[in-house]
Structure formats: C-alpha cells, structure tokens
Design an enzyme around this catalytic site. Structure first.
Site, short mmCIF file in Angstrom:
data_model
loop_
_atom_site.label_atom_id
_atom_site.label_comp_id
_atom_site.label_asym_id
_atom_site.label_seq_id
_atom_site.Cartn_x
_atom_site.Cartn_y
_atom_site.Cartn_z
N GLY A 148 23.09 0.22 2.02
CA GLY A 148 22.84 1.41 2.90
C GLY A 148 22.82 2.35 1.56
N ARG A 198 19.13 -3.94 -9.11
CA ARG A 198 19.49 -5.56 -8.05
C ARG A 198 18.23 -6.63 -9.97
NH1 ARG A 198 16.76 -5.54 -2.36
NH2 ARG A 198 18.55 -5.10 -1.43
N LYS A 248 25.80 7.31 13.07
CA LYS A 248 25.98 7.15 14.24
C LYS A 248 26.93 5.93 14.13
CE LYS A 248 20.89 7.67 16.00
NZ LYS A 248 20.08 6.65 16.04
N GLY A 277 21.79 -4.87 3.99
CA GLY A 277 22.45 -5.10 5.51
C GLY A 277 22.89 -5.66 5.71
C1 3PG Z 1 16.85 -5.41 1.56
O1 3PG Z 1 16.45 -4.02 0.42
O2 3PG Z 1 18.07 -4.60 2.39
C2 3PG Z 1 16.90 -7.34 1.06
O3 3PG Z 1 15.30 -6.75 -0.23
C3 3PG Z 1 16.04 -7.57 2.92
O4 3PG Z 1 14.56 -6.39 2.39
P1 3PG Z 1 14.91 -6.13 4.68
O5 3PG Z 1 15.35 -5.30 4.80
O6 3PG Z 1 13.13 -5.76 3.99
O7 3PG Z 1 14.63 -7.98 5.22
MG MG Z 2 16.76 -4.24 4.76
#
Ligand code: 3PG
Ligand code: MG
Length: 407
Positions: free
Chosen positions: A357, A39, A200, A380
């Site tokens: 993920g 990142r 899942k 996410g």
């Molecule tokens: C992540 O790592 O998915 C983003 O930085 C968002 O973080 P969070 O899921 O804690 O909102």
């Molecule tokens: Mg997250």
C-alpha cells in the site's frame, strides 16, 4: 510459512514455446497517464529473457476492476505501449484474452515475439476462477509463467486456475519477491524487527499477530499507535483511534510480551488542533496529548528511539507510514526513520524489506525508495504474506507440474 518449492526460469528452455506470462500490469494511472512505471520496469527482465531465448511471450494481466465486462477505459492497450517502450521492442496488443481473436493472434507468433492480451477481468470467469476460463487461457500456450506476485493473493483463472493445466514456472520478479520475503521473515538474520504503521489496528490484526511470532521487535506507528496508547489508559485527545479495538490492542501487547517480542510505541507525538496544513501544532509526550488535539506524526524522541532500535537490528520489515506523510510537516517522522533505515542499509548493517500500500509512496516521498534492500511491487499480496497466509498464486506454482503432461 513453509518454504515453497517451485520451478524458476533456470529450468525452462523457452525456445519455440508459447508462454502464457501472467504479469501484473495493474499500474497506477492518473489523468490518463501511468503515474508509476515500477511494475512495468520490474517485469521487463522476465519478458526480455524469455523473448531473447526464443520464447513466444503471451502477456496476460488484469487492469483495475471492470467487474467481468469490457470497460474501454480499462483496456490494456495503452499499457502495452508503455511495456513496449520499457522493453525497447515491438509488442503487439491483442484486443481479447480468450476465444478466436486470441487463438489466431497467438498462433501467428514467431519465436521472440511478445503480445499483450486484453484485460482478463473483462470476463467474469477470471475472478470466479471458472475452470473453462482457465482452460481457454491455457489453450493458448505450452507453458505458464507467473510473474505477478502482487496479484498472487487472488485465486483467479489467470493466477491460479491456469496453473492446473500447464507446466508452470515462477518468473524472475516472482522469484525475487519470494526470496526477498523469505529472507526477511522466514529465515532472517536476527535480530529482526518490523515497523508497522497505518491507520487501523482492525485491518492489520492478522498482520500484527503474525509479526509478533516472527520478529524480535515490533514498532507500531501511525494512527494505529493511538489505539495502543489509549489501550494503556492514555488520553489521545481527538486523535484517530478505534475504541472497539482497545481490548484487542491489549491482547496483542500481552502476546508480544509473552513471546519476547519487544513492542515499541511512540513516546512523543506531533499534535495539531486540526487535520490541515498550517494548523497550530505542538510536540508533546504521549502522556500529555491535550484534549481536542490530534496526533499526526511521531515526535523527535520517538524518532531517536526508533533509530536506536534500528541500529540494533540486522533485518527490518517495513509496512506503513508513521504519520500523515501526505501532509507536511507531518511527514518528518516517517522521513527521518526511513532515512535512518536507508543509511544503515547502505552501510551494509541492515537488510530492509518494505512493501504494501502506502509504503512505497512514503519511501519515495522520503527519497529513499531505491536505498532499501528490497521494495515489493505488491500491495495486498505483501500484506497477506506478512499475515502468514498462503498466497493461492504461489501455492499453485508449487503444485503445478505434478499432474500435467511432460514437456
Ligand atoms: C494490486 O494492485 O494490488 C493487484 O494488482 C491486485 O489488484 P486487485 O486488488 O484489484 O485484485
Ligand atoms: Mg489491491
């Protein structure tokens, strides 16, 4: 999703301006050390560009989940050092993100300076998208640049609220992420396929339903596939599956058929008697999974089938591993298919976009992280994009600028 319009850095002259740059410095940390710099590395070009053009770059970000109060272990101070290293440039850390400390520090900046403000989530107003918090952040700057695609699924003060108060632009990483995702899903070279793995069905329901509408081929792997197989009446032994999702899996399969999306399920699996390395294992047809055994990976026939399917595609979206790749030898299916996708990509035959993920670690494990056309830095946010959702941080950029004072 409709194509979104937003301004990029191409239409910004940053010279002499204070630029609030929303980054995602939420990097993985293990034993006090950053375990993956991706990142930071992907963010660096945006900061360099703005600073080299004479902007005063005020970096804001969340880190971890401190829940609205200062948590010393969740300070961005050590991460700002890693950023300085990546930039090859001095970065000043400011121990607050709003208020007098932040005001004074940003007022003292010169053209080309870079500061990192403390974790925005040390204030509850960040996650509640409190208008006062958004205003306090906005008051530090003349311009807002959002380069945090991976946090764009959060409607927080620093990702959404602040865009209401300042002329807003997408940073280079945001721009690249959005164009890669658009090229893969909104306007792809066809045929386009998706590989969706993971544990899942229940957590990927929206994703599967949206994918079916967009892609010509959907391959399901991981434990999710067990639920689909069980829904066809097959016995999956003691494999992980969701009993209460069988009807849903059947409905997804029916919808895929109706839409002309080919649903590809494993034809063979590697089963083990226990979930551990070294447990007795065997490769069996999906119609012959023994009672008391569990599927932990796709088998060689499935790998061959998926390779054949990939060869017929022009675009591939990948989310989720095909097996328990963390526990070799159950990584072989994921490795082989990822390597096949990488090969086709290198030969220029396939455009591959991956993210979300576990996917990045699975591709890194397979040794092909850098051989995909694009790997998203988002978890996410990538998933929500695949679900067809509008991401508030992206939407805010599209709307911004309409009701703000001209520069
Ligand atoms: C992540 O790592 O998915 C983003 O930085 C968002 O973080 P969070 O899921 O804690 O909102
Ligand atoms: Mg997250």
């Amino acid at each position: 999703m409709a194509t979104l319009s937003f301004k990029t850095l191409d239409s910004l002259d940053p010279r002499g301006k204070r630029i609030l740059l929303r980054a995602d410095l939420n990097v993985p940390v293990r034993d006090g050390a950053i375990s993956d710099l991706t990142r930071i590395e992907r963010l660096a070009p945006t900061i360099k560009e703005l600073a080299e053009k004479g902007g005063r770059v005020i970096v804001v970000s969340h880190f971890d989940r401190p829940k609205g109060k200062p948590v010393p272990e969740m300070s961005l101070a050590p991460i700002s050092e890693a950023l300085a290293k990546a930039l090859g440039k001095k970065v000043t850390f400011v121990p607050d993100c709003v208020g007098k400390v932040a005001q004074d520090a940003t007022a003292a900046m010169h053209d080309g300076d870079v500061v990192v403000l403390e974790n925005t989530r040390f204030y509850p107003g960040e996650e509640s998208n409190d208008p006062d918090m958004a205003k306090a952040l906005a008051s530090l700057a003349d311009i807002y640049v959002n380069d945090a695609f991976s946090a764009a699924h959060r409607a927080h003060a620093s990702t959404e609220g602040v865009a209401r108060h300042l002329p807003s632009f997408a940073g280079r990483l945001m721009e690249i992420e959005l164009s890669a995702l658009e090229a893969a899903l909104e306007n792809p070279a066809r045929p386009v396929g998706a590989i969706v793995g993971g544990a899942k069905v229940s957590t990927k329901l929206d994703l599967l339903n949206n994918m079916i509408e967009k892609v010509d081929m959907l391959a399901v792997g991981g434990a999710m596939a067990n639920t689909f197989l069980a829904a066809q009446g097959l016995s999956v032994g003691k494999s992980l599956k969701e009993e209460d999702m069988l009807d849903t899996a059947r409905a997804i399969a029916a919808k895929a058929k109706e839409r002309g999306c080919e649903l590809v399920l494993p034809v063979d699996v590697v089963v083990a008697s226990d979930f551990m390395a070294g447990a007795p294992m065997e490769t069996v047809s999906v119609s012959a999974i023994p009672d008391g055994w569990m599927a932990l990976d796709v088998g060689p026939k499935t790998v061959a089938l998926l390779k054949e399917k990939l060869a017929g595609l022009k675009t591939l979206v990948w989310n989720g591993p095909l097996g328990v790749f963390e526990l070799p030898p159950f990584d072989e299916g994921t490795n082989a298919v990822a390597q096949a996708a990488a090969r086709l990509t290198k030969e220029g035959k396939l455009k591959t976009v991956a993210g979300g993920g576990d996917t990045v670690s699975a591709l890194r494990h397979a040794g092909v992280l850098h051989d995909m056309s694009y790997v998203s830095t988002a978890g996410g946010a990538f998933l929500e994009w695949l679900e067809g959702k509008l991401l508030p941080g992206v939407v805010a950029l599209g709307q911004a600028g309409e009701d703000v004072a001209p520069l």
